[in-house]
Every structure is written in C-alpha cells, then in structure tokens.
Design an enzyme around this catalytic site. Sequence first.
Site, PDB file in Angstrom:
ATOM      1  N   ARG A 132       6.538  -7.991   8.678  1.00 52.23           N
ATOM      2  CA  ARG A 132       5.516  -7.845   7.635  1.00 52.23           C
ATOM      3  C   ARG A 132       5.790  -8.708   6.400  1.00 52.23           C
ATOM      4  O   ARG A 132       4.970  -8.741   5.490  1.00 52.23           O
ATOM      5  CB  ARG A 132       5.406  -6.373   7.223  1.00 52.23           C
ATOM      6  CG  ARG A 132       4.984  -5.441   8.349  1.00 52.23           C
ATOM      7  CD  ARG A 132       4.523  -4.100   7.820  1.00 52.23           C
ATOM      8  NE  ARG A 132       3.482  -4.262   6.821  1.00 52.23           N
ATOM      9  CZ  ARG A 132       3.061  -3.303   6.006  1.00 52.23           C
ATOM     10  NH1 ARG A 132       3.583  -2.105   6.098  1.00 52.23           N
ATOM     11  NH2 ARG A 132       2.128  -3.530   5.097  1.00 52.23           N
TER      12      ARG A 132
ATOM     13  N   CYS B  33      -2.188   3.645   1.436  1.00 51.90           N
ATOM     14  CA  CYS B  33      -1.549   2.394   1.863  1.00 51.90           C
ATOM     15  C   CYS B  33      -2.490   1.194   1.942  1.00 51.90           C
ATOM     16  O   CYS B  33      -2.023   0.071   2.002  1.00 51.90           O
ATOM     17  CB  CYS B  33      -0.839   2.598   3.174  1.00 51.90           C
ATOM     18  SG  CYS B  33      -1.934   3.074   4.469  1.00 51.90           S
TER      19      CYS B  33
ATOM     20  N   LEU C 110       5.282   0.547  14.397  1.00 50.82           N
ATOM     21  CA  LEU C 110       5.223   2.014  14.480  1.00 50.82           C
ATOM     22  C   LEU C 110       6.650   2.545  14.426  1.00 50.82           C
ATOM     23  O   LEU C 110       7.539   1.999  15.093  1.00 50.82           O
ATOM     24  CB  LEU C 110       4.565   2.472  15.785  1.00 50.82           C
ATOM     25  CG  LEU C 110       3.054   2.297  15.914  1.00 50.82           C
ATOM     26  CD1 LEU C 110       2.580   2.770  17.285  1.00 50.82           C
ATOM     27  CD2 LEU C 110       2.295   3.043  14.822  1.00 50.82           C
TER      28      LEU C 110
ATOM     29  N   HIS D  67       7.331   6.785   4.854  1.00 50.23           N
ATOM     30  CA  HIS D  67       7.509   6.474   3.432  1.00 50.23           C
ATOM     31  C   HIS D  67       7.523   7.748   2.579  1.00 50.23           C
ATOM     32  O   HIS D  67       7.015   8.791   3.000  1.00 50.23           O
ATOM     33  CB  HIS D  67       6.337   5.606   2.934  1.00 50.23           C
ATOM     34  CG  HIS D  67       6.322   4.208   3.468  1.00 50.23           C
ATOM     35  ND1 HIS D  67       5.214   3.646   4.047  1.00 50.23           N
ATOM     36  CD2 HIS D  67       7.280   3.253   3.492  1.00 50.23           C
ATOM     37  CE1 HIS D  67       5.489   2.400   4.409  1.00 50.23           C
ATOM     38  NE2 HIS D  67       6.733   2.134   4.089  1.00 50.23           N
TER      39      HIS D  67
HETATM   40  C1  CIR Z   1       4.043  -0.026   9.166  1.00 51.49           C
HETATM   41  O1  CIR Z   1       4.706   0.608   9.978  1.00 51.49           O
HETATM   42  O2  CIR Z   1       4.546  -0.736   8.313  1.00 51.49           O
HETATM   43  C2  CIR Z   1       2.530   0.060   9.262  1.00 51.49           C
HETATM   44  N1  CIR Z   1       2.144   0.201  10.625  1.00 51.49           N
HETATM   45  C3  CIR Z   1       2.000   1.211   8.446  1.00 51.49           C
HETATM   46  C4  CIR Z   1       2.272   1.060   6.977  1.00 51.49           C
HETATM   47  C5  CIR Z   1       1.679   2.164   6.168  1.00 51.49           C
HETATM   48  N2  CIR Z   1       1.988   1.955   4.804  1.00 51.49           N
HETATM   49  C6  CIR Z   1       1.987   2.896   3.893  1.00 51.49           C
HETATM   50  O3  CIR Z   1       1.735   4.058   4.182  1.00 51.49           O
HETATM   51  N3  CIR Z   1       2.294   2.553   2.652  1.00 51.49           N
END
Ligand code: CIR
Length: 266
Positions: free
Chosen positions: A96, A258, A29, A171
Amino acid sequence: MQIGCFVALVKRLTAITREVSESINGCELSFHVRQPIDLHRAIAQHTAYQNCFVRLGLQLVPVPAEPKLPDAVFVEDTAVVFDETAIICNIGAPSRRAETQSMATVLSRYRTLKFLKEPGTLDGGDVLQIGHRVFVGSSRRTNRAGIEQLSKLLQPFDYQVEMVEVKDCLHLKSACSYLGNDTILINRAWINAEPFRGFRLIDVAADEPAAANALLIEGVLIMPNSCPKTLALLERQGFQICTVDVSELQKAEGGVTCCTIIFRAD
Ligand code: CIR
C-alpha cells in the site's frame, strides 16, 4: 446577512476521497476471510457514502484514482491531518505504500507536510485524535518506531501521543471511535480500554463488532447500517445518526472512517 454569505465566511470541512480501484479484489486482508467483492456494488456504496458528506455540506476533494493499487480507496491510512501539519504515513502493508505519493501532492495544497519513515510504520486508521490527545494503536500495521516518530513530529504543537494496545482487529479505529462530549464508542474485546479512563465509554453490542467504527462529522454520526442493536442504543441516547451500506467495502476490511480524511481547510 443572507445564509449564502454566512456559509462563505465559515471555513468548510474538506473530505478527501478516492474512487474504488477496479483491482479491489486483490486487497490486503488480515482478520477477514476473503470473499468476492462486487465492484459495481462497492462503487455504488462508495458514491452514496460521498453523497452523505455532500448533504452535510462538506467539500469533496477526490484524489487521483489508483486502479492498480487495490486498497487505494482507504485513504485514511495514507496520512493524518492536524491543524498545523499533515503527516504522510509509511503504511504498514508494503503493497500500500505507493498510495501516499498522490496524497502528499494533494495535501501539500492545505498543510506543511511531514513524513514518517523506515523503520517506523503507521496507518492513519490507528490514530484517534481527541483535542490535543492523540491515541495511537500499536497494531499489526503500526509499530513502536512509527508511534515514536509521530510523537516527535508533533512535539512542536503540544500534542500528547498515547499508545493503545490493539488485538484481534486491524486498526485502533476498528475498535473505537470518538462520539464527542468525552464519549467513546468501544469494542473492549479488541483493545485495552485503560488509556481511555476518564472518558464515558459506550460498548457496542457484543455481536456487532463492526459498529465500533463510526465517523463523527459536525455532531452527526456516520455508521454502517449493519449494526441495528448499537444504532438503536445510540439513538435512544440522543445521537443523530446517518447510516450507510458499506457491506462490500467491509469485505475488504474497511469501514466508515477509512474511506476519507476530513479536515478544515485554511
Ligand atoms: C487493508 O488491509 O489495509 C485494507 N484492506 C483495509 C484498510 C482499512 N483501513 C482503515 O480501516 N483505516
């Protein structure tokens, strides 16, 4: 000619997805306060989201589940697929990075792969492709080195990479989305709109920042159902919209773009 034959001749859009990880409560987050995510609701919302693609005639391709990687459902960040190649990202959040391995295996069935590497970082959520223009957010997750690498990897294919400053959100595509016909849905509080001069800009309602993340599929906009004012505004302008409830995924700072990567399979 029968309709079935016609459909078989047209290249279908492919949507890659991955199921919600049971560890999603451990997600990254950046701008959201942590709230408990109801896993079963999140799974049900994700299933309804995928059903929307099926109703639109897309071919769903699930990638292997990653129960131990909390953010693995957010496949958009792992790769950016162009007609000519697929770029496998070096995701900005180290927790990630392992998500890209299985994605590379699946995407190698469809495209020649290219890889972003250290010191460059780039999340797919920061890439907005509009024809041969590729807008890339300079964000907490995507750095200058990542943007330069992407630009070099795309050079043989005549794409123009343009940087957009992202502030106060995760993003680029948290703050803007392409609606077709040279039109962009935007939350100007979160990005510098200057690189989009020449486009028609539609502002989201000021109290609905999450509305700026919309997914355009063959003329239909997939949007979160949590932004009634922006939805009404777009409907009045004639946009065809399909709403989805993604409230649990939004707690993980995700949105409607996403959880998928969409491209035309060869
Ligand atoms: C993150 O912070 O990477 C994930 N909790 C959420 C990613 C969301 N991704 C996106 O909108 N492309």
